[in-house]
Design a protein around this motif. Structure first.
Motif, PDB file in Angstrom:
ATOM      1  N   GLU A 224      30.429  85.069  46.771  1.00 24.25           N
ATOM      2  CA  GLU A 224      29.705  85.796  45.729  1.00 24.25           C
ATOM      3  C   GLU A 224      30.417  85.562  44.403  1.00 24.25           C
ATOM      4  O   GLU A 224      31.628  85.332  44.376  1.00 24.25           O
ATOM      5  N   SER A 225      29.688  85.700  43.324  1.00 28.39           N
ATOM      6  CA  SER A 225      30.328  85.441  42.029  1.00 28.39           C
ATOM      7  C   SER A 225      31.411  86.468  41.708  1.00 28.39           C
ATOM      8  O   SER A 225      32.254  86.259  40.864  1.00 28.39           O
ATOM      9  N   ASP A 226      31.407  87.585  42.419  1.00 28.49           N
ATOM     10  CA  ASP A 226      32.426  88.585  42.097  1.00 28.49           C
ATOM     11  C   ASP A 226      33.698  88.415  42.934  1.00 28.49           C
ATOM     12  O   ASP A 226      34.518  89.321  43.012  1.00 28.49           O
TER      13      ASP A 226
ATOM     14  N   ARG B 152      36.911  89.205  41.277  1.00 24.79           N
ATOM     15  CA  ARG B 152      37.050  90.615  40.951  1.00 24.79           C
ATOM     16  C   ARG B 152      37.375  91.448  42.181  1.00 24.79           C
ATOM     17  O   ARG B 152      37.829  92.567  42.077  1.00 24.79           O
TER      18      ARG B 152
ATOM     19  N   ASP C  86      31.379  82.658  32.643  1.00 29.48           N
ATOM     20  CA  ASP C  86      32.246  83.841  32.666  1.00 29.48           C
ATOM     21  C   ASP C  86      33.413  83.497  33.577  1.00 29.48           C
ATOM     22  O   ASP C  86      33.239  83.256  34.767  1.00 29.48           O
TER      23      ASP C  86
ATOM     24  N   SER D 294      35.577  85.116  34.873  1.00 24.12           N
ATOM     25  CA  SER D 294      35.915  85.992  35.990  1.00 24.12           C
ATOM     26  C   SER D 294      34.897  85.871  37.126  1.00 24.12           C
ATOM     27  O   SER D 294      34.995  86.553  38.130  1.00 24.12           O
ATOM     28  N   ASP D 295      33.914  85.014  36.942  1.00 23.23           N
ATOM     29  CA  ASP D 295      32.969  84.759  38.024  1.00 23.23           C
ATOM     30  C   ASP D 295      33.418  83.557  38.838  1.00 23.23           C
ATOM     31  O   ASP D 295      34.052  82.639  38.322  1.00 23.23           O
ATOM     32  N   CYS D 296      33.081  83.561  40.073  1.00 22.74           N
ATOM     33  CA  CYS D 296      33.389  82.416  40.918  1.00 22.74           C
ATOM     34  C   CYS D 296      32.107  81.609  41.138  1.00 22.74           C
ATOM     35  O   CYS D 296      31.106  82.155  41.591  1.00 22.74           O
ATOM     36  N   TYR D 297      32.157  80.350  40.757  1.00 24.42           N
ATOM     37  CA  TYR D 297      30.961  79.512  40.899  1.00 24.42           C
ATOM     38  C   TYR D 297      31.142  78.454  41.975  1.00 24.42           C
ATOM     39  O   TYR D 297      30.287  77.618  42.187  1.00 24.42           O
TER      40      TYR D 297
END
Lengths: 170, 785
Positions: B213-215, B218, B252, B254-257
């Motif tokens: 997930e992109s988070d 985080r 961003d 802090s996002d995971c792509y």
């Protein structure tokens, strides 16, 4: 009239262990002192709200920017009766233990550096039964009594009998 | 505090909320709710707890939560019908999870609950024992060795974990199986066999697709950690797919792509690999395929590939849910059009037909129909949306904000005072502005209060467990009914509510409610009912605890009070007055002192707690019918509506809540009793009169020709003579304890418009002060009443 004191204005050049920086103030003709670090600010007299059945040296409470603190009359504490407070009287706002308190005095005199070695222990005074005085410092002209603020605030003031005795002695 | 400890703290806070939600949902389901949202919410709660616990290495919690989650999953998928589900067990399990959480929080060793684990494992296996005696192992042969191996050297919890992992694996690992295996207890479709058999062979090839997930970042997880959990020697290749990385403007950091594809040649079984990721990645974030199986699955990769679409739409939907979604319409047949996610649903349907005729056993149709397919996805999406619009704020900051608002209230009343002395033409204009300002200030204050306000749910949530445990200890049957959980009240009050409520409920359970036998004998249903109701009334929050028990035993209470000397031997008391004795210190009517109550400290403490908050408590009892305790508290402790009064040179504030009436002294006849005690006749009753100036030692000359009739916390009336009523205004409550100490006669202080401090009177404390300063403490009152 408010004079703000803070460490930044008086950052000590000398190591603290050898020198004490002391704020001196007067009640009548007597000079008292406390460490500058305990003083939060010095402000002019402001009307206080009396507290019911409080000790005689508790003048009441006042509002210092939204904080309510109690003001103690140093004159009463040392047995000289109540201060007739006027606009020229001064409240020294101090941090004592975890509280903020005001000390009503006649005037603030000076800020002096005193070598630690010059502080003498308080002589075993008969009348200082409350242990208000922590030590004495001799300056050029004055004897400065260093106050134990905790004792000043805890002390219930001087009872009338002692007060009368002191008055006679004077 | 170091960052990790801080995170851990946050996790435990969240755990409390989650546990509350879990319990509430289970409770609702237990009471017959058929809402699939409740099931999903309960499942999500335990899933989140498990996830967090894994991240912080709370192994006991993880293993228990895992088993619990798995059995809830049975409900979610409809494998176990809601009406058959053992909610009592689930509730006990949620208590056990709460225990584990608090053990983890306090770094204490957790108490293992093999009994509950064993019971949980039975869930989902029981319904069709004849058809499939070992259902978990049935669909996929490799599943059997896993639990067996785990069981040999691990506590029962881990064994169960292994068992469940096997089931989960059977569901999610091999795509072709998704639609059939693991669903139900039917034998696996033929083509599943070779697929599932593959992991058992040593050194097989596995293709691992990781789609975080992109988070991810985080959640304080990074790919290095994820990949690091694989044995280095087994990794054949790692490829990173960067196609999802957006252009620089929208990136961003802090996002995971990143997406990873890892080829493994390993001896680890699929479930072992699964377990390595279980704590770092959500189920929908990775996919394990045995390469040998790929060929067989080529024609049916849909369910496995579908999740990206699903996750984009509703990130919290796990792969399981996607599968659930797909399976439900399949089972319901073409008649249903409930599936709202065409991008998920149709694909599995294409795969599903083969197992459907087998799977759509009549038993299953009912629960599936009860659970609209729409629910899981939408609920999850809605939950995520709610999360997005709320922020966690340090209470300190809100307190500062509240203080500042308090300052503004003071400044504003200061302005009002300044303006009064202005000449008329300027005054008119300024007054208008000030009026607007004061409206806005009040609004601002309301909003800040609203931020601090919390639903009483936070406290109410703890009560069902208390009732459950007490019911067990006391051998009583009790149903707790909660109402008005969403009533909001200031956070400071919420914190103070827990103790009084606990005491009140204990009291009702122990003294109020009878045992089932006694109830039947009295012609009542064996199950007692305790109602806990919160509501707003007249600017206060009113909470009542009502039971349908035996009511207060007045004779016994009175006898007890007489024997303790609280009531004179021949003093006559009205029934209501006897009831009030329950709040007297040191009185207990329980014949046997139990762990639960009976030491006679309970209600006395409750009363004192409540009164110290500026609230009051009362009791209404009807013998044989039950008892109702009512607790009224101010909505906030920060601001109160007060009447500013003057006495001599000093001003005081008396809370409006205490004032009943004001009148001129001239209109009221005063009579003098002994010891200088004055009384006045008011509404036909004799009411003691106190002169405020004398009691509080006010300075200056006084005329004291206004009388304020105030109410004490006991409900008695008292007259207070003052000089003048200055006005009525909102005042900000400032503590005197902070920099000074307790002041007799006053509960706190406030700052008036001119910047001076005024004491806020506390009528009861004032009366005590009056009594102690040599006056007789109202001896005539009771006789007169």
């Amino acid at each position: 009239m408010t004079l703000q004191l803070g460490e930044k204005h008086f950052s000590s050049a000398q190591p603290e262990s050898t020198v004490r920086r002391i704020v001196t103030f007067k009640v009548g003709d007597r000079t008292f002192g406390i460490d500058v670090g305990m003083v939060r600010e010095i402000k002019g007299w402001q009307t206080t709200t009396p507290l019911p059945h409080a000790a005689p040296h508790v003048r009441g409470v006042l509002n210092l920017r939204g904080v309510i603190l109690a003001v103690y009359d140093l004159r009463t504490s040392i047995g000289l009766g109540q201060t007739e407070a006027t606009a020229t009287h001064v409240i020294v706002v101090v941090d004592i233990e975890d509280k903020v308190a005001g000390l009503l005095v006649d005037s603030v005199s000076d800020i002096v550096d005193v070598p630690v070695s010059a502080v003498r222990p308080a002589p075993d005074l008969e009348r200082d039964e409350h242990g208000l005085i922590e030590g004495l410092v001799l300056l050029d002209t004055d004897i400065v009594a260093l106050l134990d603020l905790g004792a000043v605030i805890r002390d219930g003031g001087v009872d009338p009998a002692t007060m009368a005795k002191t008055a006679r002695a004077n | 505090m170091d960052p990790l400890a801080e995170l851990k703290q946050t996790f435990f806070q969240e755990c409390e909320e989650l546990l509350g939600a879990l319990e509430l949902k289970l409770q609702a389901l237990d009471e017959g709710s058929t809402d699939s949202e409740d099931v999903n919410a309960a499942f999500r709660a335990i899933h989140s707890i498990k996830g967090g616990a894994g991240a912080f290495g709370c192994t006991e919690l993880v293993s228990f939560a895992h088993v619990f989650e798995a059995s809830l999953d049975h409900l979610r998928s409809g494998r176990v019908a809601l009406e058959d589900a053992p909610f009592a067990l689930f509730l006990r399990c949620s208590d056990a999870v709460a225990d584990l959480v608090s053990a983890a929080r306090n770094d204490e060793p957790a108490r293992p609950r093999p009994d509950l684990l064993a019971a949980l494992e039975q869930v989902g296996q029981a319904p069709k024992p004849a058809a499939a005696p070992v259902p978990a192992a049935a669909p996929a042969p490799p599943a059997a060795p896993a639990p067996a191996a785990a069981a040999s050297d691990a506590p029962p919890g881990i064994a169960a974990l292994g068992n469940l992992l096997a089931m989960v694996e059977a569901k999610t690992a091999a795509p072709a199986e998704k639609a059939d295996a693991g669903w139900d207890d039917e034998p696996a479709a033929p083509k599943a066999a070779p697929v599932a058999a593959a992991p058992a062979k040593a050194g097989h090839d596995i293709c691992l697709k990781i789609r975080p997930e992109s988070d991810l970042f985080r959640r304080v997880i990074e790919p290095r950690v994820v990949l690091g959990s694989l044995p280095v020697d087994d990794i054949v290749s790692v490829t990173c797919d960067l196609s999802q990385v957006p252009s620089l403007e929208t990136l961003d950091v802090s996002d995971c792509y990143m997406r990873f594809t890892v080829m493994l040649r390993t001896e680890l079984s699929v479930e072992e690999i699964y377990s390595r990721f279980d704590f770092t990645l959500a189920a929908e974030e990775f996919e394990i395929e045995t390469v040998a199986a790929n060929a067989a699955n080529d024609d049916a990769p849909a369910p496995a590939v579908a999740p990206p679409a699903a996750t984009a739409a509703s990130p919290e939907v796990s792969a399981n849910v996607a599968a659930d979604l797909s399976a439900i319409p399949a089972r319901l047949g073409p008649a249903t059009d409930a599936a709202p996610q065409p991008d998920i649903a149709p694909k599995p349907v294409a795969v599903a037909p083969a197992p459907v005729p087998v799977a759509a056993a009549p038993v299953e149709a009912a629960p599936a129909a009860r659970m609209p397919a729409r629910a899981p996805a939408n609920d999850a999406a809605a939950a995520r949306q709610r999360q997005a619009v709320s922020v966690r704020v340090d209470l300190d900051r809100i307190d500062k904000l509240m203080n500042l608002v308090g300052e503004i209230v003071i400044t504003q009343s200061m302005l009002v005072e300044c303006v009064r002395s202005l000449p008329y033409d300027i005054y008119a204009k300024t007054a208008e502005g000030i009026l607007t300002l004061s409206r806005q200030t009040r609004e601002l204050q309301d909003h800040v209060m609203a931020v601090r306000a919390q639903p009483v749910k936070a406290v109410f949530q703890r009560m069902p467990r208390l009732v459950r445990e007490l019911a067990q200890t006391l051998g009583k049957e009790v149903r707790l009914v909660l109402e008005g959980e969403n009533t909001e009240v200031d956070k400071t009050i919420i914190e103070e509510l827990a103790d009084p409520l606990t005491h009140m409920i204990r009291n009702s359970m122990d003294h109020g409610l009878e045992t089932p036998d006694e109830r039947i004998a009295a012609g009542k249903p064996p199950e007692g009912v305790i109602k806990l109701v919160a509501e707003h009334r007249a600017g206060r929050i009113v909470i009542s605890v009502t039971d349908d028990g035996r009511g207060i035993g007045r004779d016994r209470l009175l006898a007890k009070a007489r024997s303790r000397g609280l009531v004179g031997q021949d003093e006559k008391l009205a029934p209501e007055e006897i009831d009030q004795l329950i709040f007297a210190a040191g009185l207990s009517t329980a014949e046997v002192i139990s762990d639960v109550s009976g030491r006679g400290v309970g209600m006395d403490v409750v009363r004192r707690n409540v009164e110290s908050l500026g609230g009051r408590i009362s009791v209404d009892s009807e013998p044989g019918r039950g008892c109702k305790f009512t607790l009224a508290l101010p909505l906030t402790l920060a601001v109160l509506e007060g009447m500013v009064i003057r006495c001599g040179d000093d001003r005081y504030v008396i809370p409006i809540a205490s004032v009943i009436e004001t009148q001129h002294l001239a209109s009221t006849p005063i009579e003098h009793l002994t010891f200088g005690q004055e009384v006045l006749r008011w509404r036909g009753e004799v009411t003691p009169l106190h002169r405020l100036g004398a009691v509080m030692g006010s300075t200056g000359t006084r005329n004291e020709n206004i009388i304020i009739i105030a109410e004490t916390e006991r409900g008695d009336n008292v007259g207070i003579a003052v000089d003048e009523i200055v006005g009525q205004q909102q005042v900000v409550v400032k503590s005197l304890e902070g920099n000074y100490g307790t002041v007799n006669g006053a509960s706190a202080a406030t700052i008036l418009g001119d910047g001076l401090v005024a004491l806020i009177l506390d009528v009861d404390s004032m009366l005590r002060l009056a009594a102690s300063s040599g006056r007789s403490p109202v001896p005539a009152l009771k006789m007169a009443g």
